[in-house]
Design a protein around this motif. Structure first.
Motif, short mmCIF file in Angstrom:
data_model
loop_
_atom_site.label_atom_id
_atom_site.label_comp_id
_atom_site.label_asym_id
_atom_site.label_seq_id
_atom_site.Cartn_x
_atom_site.Cartn_y
_atom_site.Cartn_z
N ALA A 113 0.83 -1.21 0.00
CA ALA A 113 0.00 0.00 0.00
C ALA A 113 0.87 1.26 0.00
N ILE A 114 1.95 1.24 0.75
CA ILE A 114 2.84 2.41 0.81
C ILE A 114 3.54 2.61 -0.53
N ARG A 115 4.06 1.53 -1.13
CA ARG A 115 4.73 1.65 -2.42
C ARG A 115 3.76 2.15 -3.49
N SER A 116 2.54 1.62 -3.47
CA SER A 116 1.55 2.05 -4.45
C SER A 116 1.15 3.49 -4.23
N GLY A 117 0.95 3.88 -2.96
CA GLY A 117 0.58 5.26 -2.67
C GLY A 117 1.63 6.26 -3.10
N LEU A 118 2.90 5.90 -2.92
CA LEU A 118 3.99 6.79 -3.31
C LEU A 118 4.15 6.82 -4.83
N ASN A 119 3.93 5.70 -5.48
CA ASN A 119 4.16 5.61 -6.92
C ASN A 119 3.01 6.17 -7.74
N ALA A 120 1.77 6.09 -7.20
CA ALA A 120 0.58 6.45 -7.96
C ALA A 120 0.44 7.96 -8.10
N SER A 121 -0.12 8.39 -9.22
CA SER A 121 -0.51 9.80 -9.37
C SER A 121 -1.75 10.05 -8.53
N CYS A 122 -2.13 11.31 -8.37
CA CYS A 122 -3.23 11.68 -7.48
C CYS A 122 -4.53 11.02 -7.94
N VAL A 123 -5.14 10.23 -7.05
CA VAL A 123 -6.35 9.49 -7.42
C VAL A 123 -7.57 10.39 -7.56
N LEU A 124 -7.48 11.62 -7.10
CA LEU A 124 -8.60 12.55 -7.27
C LEU A 124 -8.61 13.18 -8.65
N ASN A 125 -7.60 12.93 -9.44
CA ASN A 125 -7.53 13.50 -10.78
C ASN A 125 -8.10 12.58 -11.86
N ILE A 126 -8.82 11.56 -11.44
CA ILE A 126 -9.45 10.65 -12.39
C ILE A 126 -10.95 10.91 -12.40
N TYR A 127 -11.49 11.16 -13.57
CA TYR A 127 -12.93 11.38 -13.74
C TYR A 127 -13.56 10.00 -13.89
N TYR A 128 -13.77 9.32 -12.75
CA TYR A 128 -14.18 7.92 -12.76
C TYR A 128 -15.48 7.71 -13.51
N GLU A 129 -16.38 8.68 -13.44
CA GLU A 129 -17.68 8.54 -14.11
C GLU A 129 -17.54 8.40 -15.63
N GLN A 130 -16.40 8.83 -16.16
CA GLN A 130 -16.15 8.70 -17.60
C GLN A 130 -15.18 7.57 -17.91
N ARG A 131 -14.90 6.75 -16.89
CA ARG A 131 -13.95 5.64 -17.06
C ARG A 131 -14.59 4.29 -16.77
N TRP A 132 -15.90 4.22 -16.65
CA TRP A 132 -16.56 2.98 -16.23
C TRP A 132 -16.19 1.79 -17.12
N GLU A 133 -16.01 2.02 -18.42
CA GLU A 133 -15.73 0.91 -19.34
C GLU A 133 -14.26 0.50 -19.34
N GLN A 134 -13.40 1.30 -18.72
CA GLN A 134 -11.97 0.99 -18.72
C GLN A 134 -11.68 -0.20 -17.81
N PRO A 135 -10.87 -1.15 -18.24
CA PRO A 135 -10.51 -2.28 -17.37
C PRO A 135 -9.79 -1.80 -16.11
N VAL A 136 -10.10 -2.43 -14.99
CA VAL A 136 -9.48 -2.06 -13.71
C VAL A 136 -7.96 -2.17 -13.81
N GLU A 137 -7.47 -3.23 -14.44
CA GLU A 137 -6.02 -3.40 -14.56
C GLU A 137 -5.39 -2.26 -15.35
N SER A 138 -6.08 -1.81 -16.39
CA SER A 138 -5.57 -0.70 -17.19
C SER A 138 -5.51 0.58 -16.37
N LEU A 139 -6.54 0.83 -15.55
CA LEU A 139 -6.55 2.05 -14.73
C LEU A 139 -5.50 1.99 -13.64
N ARG A 140 -5.29 0.79 -13.09
CA ARG A 140 -4.21 0.63 -12.10
C ARG A 140 -2.86 1.01 -12.73
#
Length: 251
Positions: free
Chosen positions: A215-242
């Protein structure tokens, strides 16, 4: 002192432009539901909500109050990250809300397995949770920052979905570690630090050796999760978004 007006246009709870700010017992109400408080009142609310949240981590109302009364430094930083990102800026301008009234549940259920929308609905169903349980902001003395913490709350279940974590205490602690690194909110730090006291020895071992480091490595490595417009990403595969965000596959 009085709460100062926000530089942002006041909006109602659905995110649309609202009316004029209202006076509430001599204080200026910055958005519907806003309860202006002094620094001393915020300190008392923070102390009381922290005690209650530690006693019962599932008191979401107390967790919400703690987040609002202690987020004075973290929330502006999150807001600035959103302002400086094209997708995050659009979210701040359009103010989308994740509620049952805004979700096409039948459409999300019809999406392919592995897509964000389908896995999000599966998470809600499997854990018997609803996005409508998220408390509205009350104690944040800035209309735009109130939306930022509201947005954080409403994407919390999406964090569970992306991280593959259930809503039991172990899953919540792991998500709080990730969110603490991502947001810097004291409420998340407190949950990450004190949540494990309720776990069994076996779960503590798994948490310490596998889940928290991930969780720490992912939190440090990931870009800001609030910058994703999730409502427009529903069809995107979870693995792709990760991969796009920089979240490592769950252990």
């Amino acid at each position: 002192g009085r709460a100062r007006p926000s530089h942002s246009e006041p909006r109602d709870r659905d995110g649309r432009g609202g009316g004029e700010e209202e006076e509430v017992e001599g204080w200026r109400q910055l958005y519907p539901g806003h309860i202006p408080t002094s620094p001393l009142q915020k300190a008392l609310l923070a102390a009381g909500s922290a005690v209650m949240a530690l006693y019962d981590p599932y008191r979401h109302d107390m967790v919400a109050v703690l987040g609002e009364t202690t987020g004075c430094l973290a929330l502006p930083n999150l807001r600035d990250k959103m302002r400086n990102h094209p997708e995050g800026y659009r979210i701040l301008q359009e103010r989308p809300r994740i509620r049952l009234s805004t979700l096409d549940m039948a459409g999300l259920q019809a999406l392919p397995d592995g897509s964000l929308g389908r896995e999000y609905v599966r998470f809600l169903e499997d854990n018997k949770v609803s996005p409508d349980t998220r408390m509205p902001a009350k104690f944040v003395d800035d209309e735009e920052l109130a939306y930022v913490i509201q947005r954080y709350r409403e994407v919390h279940d999406l964090m569970h979905t992306l991280l593959g974590m259930p809503t039991n205490m172990l899953g919540e602690v792991v998500v709080k570690w990730f969110e603490a690194i991502q947001t810097g909110l004291p409420m998340c730090v407190l949950g990450a630090a004190f949540g494990p006291v309720r776990l069994s020895t076996r779960k503590l071992q798994v948490l310490a050796t596998e889940l928290v480091p991930w969780a720490i490595r992912s939190g440090l490595n990931a870009s800001c999760v609030l910058n994703i417009y999730y409502e427009q990403r529903w069809e995107q595969p979870v693995e792709s978004l990760r991969e796009e965000l920089g979240i490592f596959p769950p252990p």
